[in-house]
Motif scaffolding. Structure first.
Motif, PDB file in Angstrom:
ATOM      1  N   ASP A   1       5.337 -10.045   8.732  1.00 10.60           N
ATOM      2  CA  ASP A   1       4.029 -10.343   9.305  1.00 10.60           C
ATOM      3  C   ASP A   1       3.105 -10.681   8.140  1.00 10.60           C
ATOM      4  O   ASP A   1       2.947  -9.880   7.212  1.00 10.60           O
ATOM      5  N   SER A   2       2.517 -11.844   8.190  1.00 20.40           N
ATOM      6  CA  SER A   2       1.653 -12.280   7.089  1.00 20.40           C
ATOM      7  C   SER A   2       0.449 -11.358   6.917  1.00 20.40           C
ATOM      8  O   SER A   2      -0.102 -11.249   5.821  1.00 20.40           O
ATOM      9  N   ARG A   3       0.062 -10.676   7.982  1.00 22.18           N
ATOM     10  CA  ARG A   3      -1.099  -9.778   7.894  1.00 22.18           C
ATOM     11  C   ARG A   3      -0.810  -8.554   7.031  1.00 22.18           C
ATOM     12  O   ARG A   3      -1.724  -7.934   6.512  1.00 22.18           O
ATOM     13  N   LEU A   4       0.478  -8.203   6.863  1.00 20.74           N
ATOM     14  CA  LEU A   4       0.807  -7.009   6.079  1.00 20.74           C
ATOM     15  C   LEU A   4       0.500  -7.202   4.598  1.00 20.74           C
ATOM     16  O   LEU A   4       0.273  -6.227   3.888  1.00 20.74           O
TER      17      LEU A   4
ATOM     18  N   SER B   1      -4.519   5.565  10.341  1.00 21.66           N
ATOM     19  CA  SER B   1      -3.204   5.174  10.858  1.00 21.66           C
ATOM     20  C   SER B   1      -2.477   4.192   9.939  1.00 21.66           C
ATOM     21  O   SER B   1      -1.295   3.912  10.146  1.00 21.66           O
ATOM     22  N   ILE B   2      -3.141   3.683   8.931  1.00 18.95           N
ATOM     23  CA  ILE B   2      -2.519   2.703   8.025  1.00 18.95           C
ATOM     24  C   ILE B   2      -1.351   3.325   7.272  1.00 18.95           C
ATOM     25  O   ILE B   2      -0.257   2.744   7.217  1.00 18.95           O
TER      26      ILE B   2
ATOM     27  N   THR C   1      -0.989  -1.997  17.743  1.00 22.31           N
ATOM     28  CA  THR C   1      -2.136  -1.152  18.076  1.00 22.31           C
ATOM     29  C   THR C   1      -3.167  -1.175  16.948  1.00 22.31           C
ATOM     30  O   THR C   1      -4.370  -1.307  17.198  1.00 22.31           O
ATOM     31  N   PHE C   2      -2.684  -1.052  15.720  1.00 21.20           N
ATOM     32  CA  PHE C   2      -3.602  -1.054  14.578  1.00 21.20           C
ATOM     33  C   PHE C   2      -4.401  -2.347  14.515  1.00 21.20           C
ATOM     34  O   PHE C   2      -5.628  -2.317  14.390  1.00 21.20           O
ATOM     35  N   PHE C   3      -3.721  -3.487  14.568  1.00 27.49           N
ATOM     36  CA  PHE C   3      -4.437  -4.755  14.429  1.00 27.49           C
ATOM     37  C   PHE C   3      -5.358  -5.035  15.615  1.00 27.49           C
ATOM     38  O   PHE C   3      -6.413  -5.650  15.447  1.00 27.49           O
ATOM     39  N   ALA C   4      -4.993  -4.552  16.791  1.00 29.06           N
ATOM     40  CA  ALA C   4      -5.889  -4.700  17.943  1.00 29.06           C
ATOM     41  C   ALA C   4      -7.144  -3.852  17.735  1.00 29.06           C
ATOM     42  O   ALA C   4      -8.265  -4.318  17.979  1.00 29.06           O
TER      43      ALA C   4
ATOM     44  N   ARG D   1     -11.030  -5.073  17.131  1.00 28.25           N
ATOM     45  CA  ARG D   1     -12.045  -4.601  18.063  1.00 28.25           C
ATOM     46  C   ARG D   1     -13.169  -3.853  17.343  1.00 28.25           C
ATOM     47  O   ARG D   1     -14.350  -4.036  17.655  1.00 28.25           O
ATOM     48  N   LEU D   2     -12.825  -3.020  16.353  1.00 31.94           N
ATOM     49  CA  LEU D   2     -13.813  -2.120  15.759  1.00 31.94           C
ATOM     50  C   LEU D   2     -14.453  -2.627  14.467  1.00 31.94           C
ATOM     51  O   LEU D   2     -15.648  -2.406  14.244  1.00 31.94           O
ATOM     52  N   TYR D   3     -13.688  -3.254  13.609  1.00 33.40           N
ATOM     53  CA  TYR D   3     -14.200  -3.566  12.270  1.00 33.40           C
ATOM     54  C   TYR D   3     -15.473  -4.413  12.281  1.00 33.40           C
ATOM     55  O   TYR D   3     -16.444  -4.058  11.585  1.00 33.40           O
ATOM     56  N   PRO D   4     -15.522  -5.515  13.005  1.00 28.70           N
ATOM     57  CA  PRO D   4     -16.738  -6.339  12.917  1.00 28.70           C
ATOM     58  C   PRO D   4     -18.025  -5.583  13.275  1.00 28.70           C
ATOM     59  O   PRO D   4     -19.024  -5.675  12.548  1.00 28.70           O
ATOM     60  N   SER D   5     -17.995  -4.832  14.349  1.00 26.37           N
ATOM     61  CA  SER D   5     -19.223  -4.140  14.762  1.00 26.37           C
ATOM     62  C   SER D   5     -19.567  -2.979  13.832  1.00 26.37           C
ATOM     63  O   SER D   5     -20.747  -2.759  13.513  1.00 26.37           O
TER      64      SER D   5
END
Length: 183
Positions: A45-48, A91-92, A157-160, A164-168
């Motif tokens: 996964d490129s996000r990792l 959870s990381i 779950t983590f990336f969702a 959802r949370l990081y920007p706000s």
């Protein structure tokens, strides 16, 4: 003469049955190797590659909030969001530990299956135990598959949660910082 013929025929029959079993065992091992490759191909996964920067960003945001939030009372919605954010950040580490367990397990299992394939192909070791060896390795591949599925669920779950949370929460921490700088 007939006696030698039957002895020779009996030996030929036994060795040919062993060859049939050998082919069956080799096919089973090839199937296990293919299953391992399937599991391995689901992991990248490129996000990792960005996970360390994500962890740093989340920690910085959390620290900014801790240093700049000075409220006597707090909105319940905000409290829930901050709590979920903190759990997401924590959870990381377990997620990455699962990832490493799967990667190491696949690497080790590849070596074991390759050796078992060579042993069966060359007829080395205890031939009567080949079936039990294959059963054992099949269980290990199944465990790796389940561990991989757990990791993939945790990652999704983590990336969702992160999306959802990081920007706000980041925006909230920046507003706190600006308020503190103005005062």
């Amino acid at each position: 003469m007939k006696k030698w013929f039957f002895v020779f025929f009996g030996i030929l029959l036994i060795t040919s049955c062993a060859d049939l079993q050998r082919e069956s065992f080799l096919k089973q091992i090839v199937a296990l190797q293919e299953k391992l490759l399937e599991i391995e191909n689901t992991l990248p996964d490129s996000r990792l590659t960005d996970i360390s920067s994500i962890k740093v960003k989340t920690m910085q945001t959390e620290l900014r909030i801790k240093q700049n939030l000075q409220l006597d009372t707090i909105d319940m919605e905000l409290a829930k969001k901050l709590d979920a954010y903190k759990l997401m950040r924590k959870s990381i580490k377990p997620m990455m530990q699962q990832y490493m367990k799967v990667r190491v397990g696949i690497k080790e299992e590849k070596v074991v299956l390759k050796r078992l394939h060579q042993d069966i192909q060359e007829g080395r070791g205890e031939r009567q135990r080949y079936a039990s060896y294959i059963r054992f390795e099949r269980q290990k591949v199944k465990q790796l598959s389940e561990l991989s599925a757990d990791y993939l669920r945790a990652k999704a779950t983590f990336f969702a949660e992160y999306a959802r949370l990081y920007p706000s929460v980041e925006a909230f921490s920046q507003t706190l910082l600006l308020k503190k700088q103005r005062n």
